[in-house]
Each structure stands twice: as C-alpha cells, then as structure tokens.
Design an enzyme around this catalytic site. Structure first.
Site, mmCIF file in Angstrom:
data_model
loop_
_atom_site.group_PDB
_atom_site.id
_atom_site.type_symbol
_atom_site.label_atom_id
_atom_site.label_comp_id
_atom_site.label_asym_id
_atom_site.label_seq_id
_atom_site.Cartn_x
_atom_site.Cartn_y
_atom_site.Cartn_z
ATOM 1 N N HIS A 109 18.692 69.838 26.121
ATOM 2 C CA HIS A 109 19.489 69.723 27.340
ATOM 3 C C HIS A 109 18.678 70.118 28.565
ATOM 4 O O HIS A 109 18.906 71.158 29.185
ATOM 5 C CB HIS A 109 20.753 70.573 27.228
ATOM 6 C CG HIS A 109 21.840 69.906 26.456
ATOM 7 N ND1 HIS A 109 22.898 70.576 25.897
ATOM 8 C CD2 HIS A 109 22.042 68.592 26.139
ATOM 9 C CE1 HIS A 109 23.703 69.720 25.283
ATOM 10 N NE2 HIS A 109 23.193 68.516 25.412
ATOM 11 N N GLU A 115 26.233 70.095 19.204
ATOM 12 C CA GLU A 115 26.004 70.998 18.072
ATOM 13 C C GLU A 115 27.289 71.204 17.278
ATOM 14 O O GLU A 115 27.289 71.144 16.040
ATOM 15 C CB GLU A 115 25.476 72.347 18.558
ATOM 16 C CG GLU A 115 25.301 73.359 17.433
ATOM 17 C CD GLU A 115 24.941 74.746 17.914
ATOM 18 O OE1 GLU A 115 25.337 75.726 17.255
ATOM 19 O OE2 GLU A 115 24.252 74.865 18.955
ATOM 20 N N CYS A 129 21.942 82.524 17.535
ATOM 21 C CA CYS A 129 20.476 82.545 17.460
ATOM 22 C C CYS A 129 19.909 83.842 18.043
ATOM 23 O O CYS A 129 20.367 84.322 19.075
ATOM 24 C CB CYS A 129 19.936 81.332 18.221
ATOM 25 S SG CYS A 129 18.159 81.330 18.450
#
Length: 273
Positions: free
Chosen positions: A36, A122, A185
């Site tokens: 992105h 996602e 993450c």
C-alpha cells in the site's frame, strides 16, 4: 527545525521480501497492489515493468503473477492455479499465519472472530479460509454480534495490541472456550511503540506512508493521542508550510510500506522549511 526519527519505522520484513521478489520478476503482474504505497508501486512499474492487475479474468494462461504481501482469497488462488499461472508468492509470512489458523480452527468447530477491517485485502484473504467468520473493528461492534461457545480470536497484522486485548478479555468472559492467537506483527508493534514514545517529545509529528495503508493510519492515530500537530503525508509534496510555524522539533515515522527514499525526501524538504 530540528528533526528526530522514530527508533523504528519504515519497511518491515514482509515488504522488503516482496519488493525483492518483484525486482527479480521483471514483466510480471502483481495480483492487487503489491504493497500500500502508490509511489513505490509506480517505481516498480517504471523501473521493472511490474504492473498491477486486480481481476482474475484478465490474467492470461501461463502468465507470471506475484501475489501481494496482503495475500489473496483462497478462491482467487485456485483460479490462478487453474490458469497455470507462474506464481511467485509474496504474501507476508505474518499474514499466512492467520490464514492457517482460521482454516484449522474452523475445521475444529470454533467460531472465528477476526479483529480487523472487513474491506482490507488481508482480511478478505483470511476470511476465505474460515467458515462464516465474524469480523469486527472494535469491542463495541463485537458486543452486537452472536457467536458460539467455542471461539478462536485472530487479528489483522497491523492492529493495536491494546484494542485486541480488550476483545480477547471480553470473549474469555462470554465463552465456554476462547483460543487467542496474537497475529499482530512484531514490526507493527515496534513501530507503534516507537511513535508513541517520539510523539510525546516533539512539537509536530509527520507520519509518512500510503493513505490507504492500515498500519500507517494506526501510526497516525497513536501520534495524534500525544501530539496534536500530527499529519499524514505520502511524500514531500504533501507537506504544508503552515504546519511548521512556531515549531522547533519535528518527529518523523513511516509506515511499513514506506521506502527509505521517500522518507529521505520528506526529511530534506523539512530541513529546507
């Protein structure tokens, strides 16, 4: 104007890996934007002939296709395989993990609750691996949903840990059995902690990244909690002189899809100001 960079910012492991794969695949297409960041996508198009394709119907037989970092749906992957596409999988390993959990926990009879943005690629990919998943963007949304007594909770990789834990705590009080999988993450967590720390020190905070990037918007949201003068820019052209009037110390951070060359251009422009 003094400038201070966040301790952690910019390209994460998954993005670095995807960019390298794209640079080694000149002439390929990426199924959906690889990352992105419109400026980096343009660089790949102009420098390596790697273009974006959003529809499986436009993919030709035996064509070289790179799967974006955010992953794709299980159904789209099957279509590409049926077309004998030469697939390079650039899906971030941290994104593959919630896909696998969603699939495995669904088979074991758990209701799948996903903390994330239902419109994000996602999450669309993760949803395709689950049976009738529930996607929520906040604890308040979850409180209006019905779910089973056995629940597995996963998260979009770029969400805030604090909000994820609020949802986990609620489910543990409501359900007979709750399995919590922290799929946020590590790089996302480190970047968020770094911007939290820096935004408390500076007069103005500049967050560099794509305006459609989830993790970049999360960084801006955190910065605004501690520094009222916090702004999101895609590159140096978005900077406005009026933002810096009366300011002495400028903090800079960048989203996980933001390359160093864009950050440097923003730094140089601020130095001129």
């Amino acid at each position: 104007m003094e400038i201070k960079l966040a301790k952690k910012y910019g390209f994460c492991f998954g993005v670095k890996r995807a960019i390298k794969l794209a640079e080694k695949s000149p002439g390929a297409i990426t199924f959906g934007p690889l990352i992105h960041n419109a400026r980096e996508i343009k660089r790949l198009e102009e420098g390596f002939g790697v273009f974006v394709e959003n529809e499986t119907t436009n993919v030709k037989e035996n064509q070289s296709v790179i799967i974006r970092t955010h992953g794709i749906t299980k159904q789209d992957l099957e279509i590409l395989k049926n077309k004998n596409a030469k697939i390079t999988d650039a899906t971030c390993p941290f994104v593959i993990k919630p896909q696998q959990i969603a699939e495995n926990m669904s088979k074991e009879g758990y209701s799948i609750v996903i903390f994330g943005d239902i419109t994000h690629p996602e999450i669309k990919g993760v949803m395709s691996y689950a049976h009738d998943p529930i996607v929520v963007g906040s604890l308040e949304e979850l409180q209006n949903k019905k779910f089973g007594k056995k629940v597995a909770l996963i998260s979009q990789t770029t969400k805030q840990t604090k909000k994820f834990l609020e949802i986990a705590n609620y489910l543990m009080q409501q359900c007979y059995e709750t399995r919590v999988f922290n799929t946020i993450c590590n790089a996302t967590f480190d970047n968020q902690e770094a911007v939290k720390e820096l935004s408390q020190e500076v007069d103005i905070m500049i967050v560099v990244g794509g305006k459609t990037s989830s993790n970049t918007k999360q960084l801006l949201s955190i910065a605004q909690m501690y520094c009222q003068s916090s702004y999101l820019v895609e590159d140096e052209m978005d900077l406005e002189l009026s933002w810096f009037e009366g300011k002495k110390l400028c903090g800079i951070t960048a989203g996980a899809s933001t390359p160093d060359w864009i950050v440097k251009k923003v730094q140089d422009k601020i130095r001129e100001i």
